[in-house]
Design a protein around this motif. Structure first.
Motif, mmCIF file in Angstrom:
data_model
loop_
_atom_site.group_PDB
_atom_site.id
_atom_site.type_symbol
_atom_site.label_atom_id
_atom_site.label_comp_id
_atom_site.label_asym_id
_atom_site.label_seq_id
_atom_site.Cartn_x
_atom_site.Cartn_y
_atom_site.Cartn_z
ATOM 1 N N LEU A 115 -6.254 32.246 -111.696
ATOM 2 C CA LEU A 115 -5.977 31.831 -110.571
ATOM 3 C C LEU A 115 -5.486 32.738 -109.797
ATOM 4 O O LEU A 115 -4.863 34.126 -109.871
ATOM 5 C CB LEU A 115 -4.720 31.173 -109.910
ATOM 6 N N PRO A 116 -5.829 32.905 -108.180
ATOM 7 C CA PRO A 116 -5.472 34.767 -107.523
ATOM 8 C C PRO A 116 -4.045 35.072 -107.771
ATOM 9 O O PRO A 116 -3.628 36.220 -107.579
ATOM 10 C CB PRO A 116 -6.464 34.821 -106.234
ATOM 11 N N GLY A 117 -3.592 34.182 -107.112
ATOM 12 C CA GLY A 117 -1.795 34.323 -107.659
ATOM 13 C C GLY A 117 -1.165 34.738 -108.933
ATOM 14 O O GLY A 117 -0.336 35.103 -108.433
ATOM 15 N N THR A 133 -9.334 44.440 -97.676
ATOM 16 C CA THR A 133 -8.892 44.004 -96.115
ATOM 17 C C THR A 133 -7.665 44.482 -95.170
ATOM 18 O O THR A 133 -7.296 44.189 -94.446
ATOM 19 C CB THR A 133 -9.913 42.617 -95.764
ATOM 20 N N GLY A 134 -6.647 45.012 -96.813
ATOM 21 C CA GLY A 134 -5.486 45.684 -96.050
ATOM 22 C C GLY A 134 -4.997 44.020 -96.099
ATOM 23 O O GLY A 134 -4.039 44.426 -95.134
ATOM 24 N N ALA A 135 -4.967 43.055 -96.347
ATOM 25 C CA ALA A 135 -3.886 42.259 -96.449
ATOM 26 C C ALA A 135 -2.781 42.001 -97.025
ATOM 27 O O ALA A 135 -2.688 43.090 -97.609
ATOM 28 C CB ALA A 135 -4.803 40.866 -96.990
ATOM 29 N N PRO A 136 -1.485 42.318 -96.325
ATOM 30 C CA PRO A 136 0.356 42.002 -96.924
ATOM 31 C C PRO A 136 -0.019 41.522 -97.926
ATOM 32 O O PRO A 136 -1.219 40.920 -98.227
ATOM 33 C CB PRO A 136 0.708 41.566 -95.778
ATOM 34 N N ASP A 137 0.884 42.296 -98.650
ATOM 35 C CA ASP A 137 1.626 41.330 -99.853
ATOM 36 C C ASP A 137 0.269 40.739 -101.149
ATOM 37 O O ASP A 137 0.181 40.072 -101.627
ATOM 38 C CB ASP A 137 1.943 39.516 -100.006
ATOM 39 N N VAL A 138 -0.772 41.739 -101.543
ATOM 40 C CA VAL A 138 -1.934 41.794 -102.256
ATOM 41 C C VAL A 138 -1.137 41.611 -103.398
ATOM 42 O O VAL A 138 -0.278 42.840 -103.833
ATOM 43 C CB VAL A 138 -3.288 42.303 -101.629
#
Ligand code: NDP
Length: 300
Positions: A115-117, A133-138
């Protein structure tokens, strides 16, 4: 003048202590105990030793850790079924599948199943894409995330600096570039990535105010390849024969340490550099994953 030493052992120790305090607080305040599952297939001694260290470090931080060891003959479908169970298990917030896997199991199929999370290694394509893509909280891969912490915590903010990375692997070089160029703390660098097809490697590495080396070949980066005053992080972890050691080998980096320390402003050693940071960031990702999954009520 000799370069300052960036000690991954010390920085990782500080991060692990901060995590221990954060985990204690999560338990008291929210009744949340972060859980990490490590999955090991086969009997590769190096993999067993890595997994043991990861579990020991997790327990020391107050993280619930579960080690699952499967025989080397385990079919792929059985491992995928196990991962489905861990994905659904509310006590587990981070899943790490130790690589390499035996030949009958496809690495990417397995990494895609987590699961990605809960992907605390940051190898799932969703997390790779979110980082790019620069998403926060990765959930970022642990080794390059550890390098960013080494830089920031030794007072070297990459923002506005020219960072040169040698190596373009999916686990180090590429995510390192993504982290350094993203619009976020620890990023905003001008990034150059070199690799085995780069002609005149020294001409490129000499541009780096920050030089990160992840090649896997001892002695590749010499003193004359380094810009005076640069910060040099050596990710390389190589076994070289050494008859003076009882075990017959020693661990060394990709950088000629004694030469480069006379040119660089700061340098990380091997061992005692990036290695301990990788484990600290695994724990950090596990705690972050637990907090996010808890806030989402367990949804990814
Ligand atoms: P890979 O073998 O996947 O990648 C090595 C990279 O180095 C490739 O991009 C390759 O180029 C490049 N390269 C090889 N030879 C040269 C050369 N002569 N000049 C310039 N570039 C070259 O390795 P990894 O990224 O997985 O690991 C790199 C090192 O970091 C290893 O020593 C590994 O053990 C260590 N490591 C340490 C970790 C830690 O926790 N401390 C974690 C992960 C890795 P090309 O793409 O063209 O083949």
């Amino acid at each position: 003048m000799s370069a300052a030493i960036i000690s991954g052992t010390e920085i990782a120790g500080a991060i692990r202590e901060e995590l221990r305090e954060r985990v204690a607080l999560l338990g008291e305040r929210d009744g949340l105990v972060p859980g990490l599952a490590t999955v090991l297939v086969g009997d590769d001694p190096a993999s067993h030793s890595y997994v043991r260290m990861k579990n020991r470090a997790a327990r020391a931080a107050g993280i619930h850790s579960r080690q699952i060891t499967l025989p080397g003959s385990t079919p792929e479908a059985e491992l995928l079924g196990l991962l489905d169970g861990l994905n659904a298990d509310p006590a587990i917030h981070g899943i790490l599948v130790q690589l390499p896997l035996p030949d009958q199991i496809r690495d990417q199929v397995v990494l895609d199943r987590v699961l990605p999370g809960k992907d605390v290694d940051g190898f799932h394509p969703v997390n790779v894409g979110r980082l790019a893509t620069g998403a926060p909280d990765v959930l970022a891969p642990c080794t390059p995330a550890g390098v960013i912490q080494m830089l920031l915590r030794s007072g070297v903010d990459p923002s506005g600096r020219h960072a040169v990375i040698v190596g373009r692997s999916n686990i180090v070089g590429k995510p390192m570039a993504s982290l350094l160029m993203r619009k976020a703390p620890g990023g905003n660098a001008t990034v150059t990535v070199a690799h085995s097809r780069t002609p005149d490697l020294g001409a490129v590495t000499r541009l780096g105010e920050i030089l990160i080396v992840a090649i896997g070949r001892p002695g590749t980066v010499t003193g004359e390849m380094v810009r005076p005053g640069a910060t040099v992080i050596d990710v390389g972890t190589n076994r070289v024969e050494d008859a003076t050691r009882e075990r017959g080998y020693r661990i060394t980096g990709d950088v000629v340490f004694d030469e480069v320390r006379e040119v660089a402003g700061a340098i990380s050693p091997v061992p005692g550099g990036v290695g301990p940071m990788t484990i600290a960031m695994l724990l950090s990702n596990t705690v972050d994953a637990a907090v996010r999954l808890h806030a989402d009520g367990g949804r990814d």
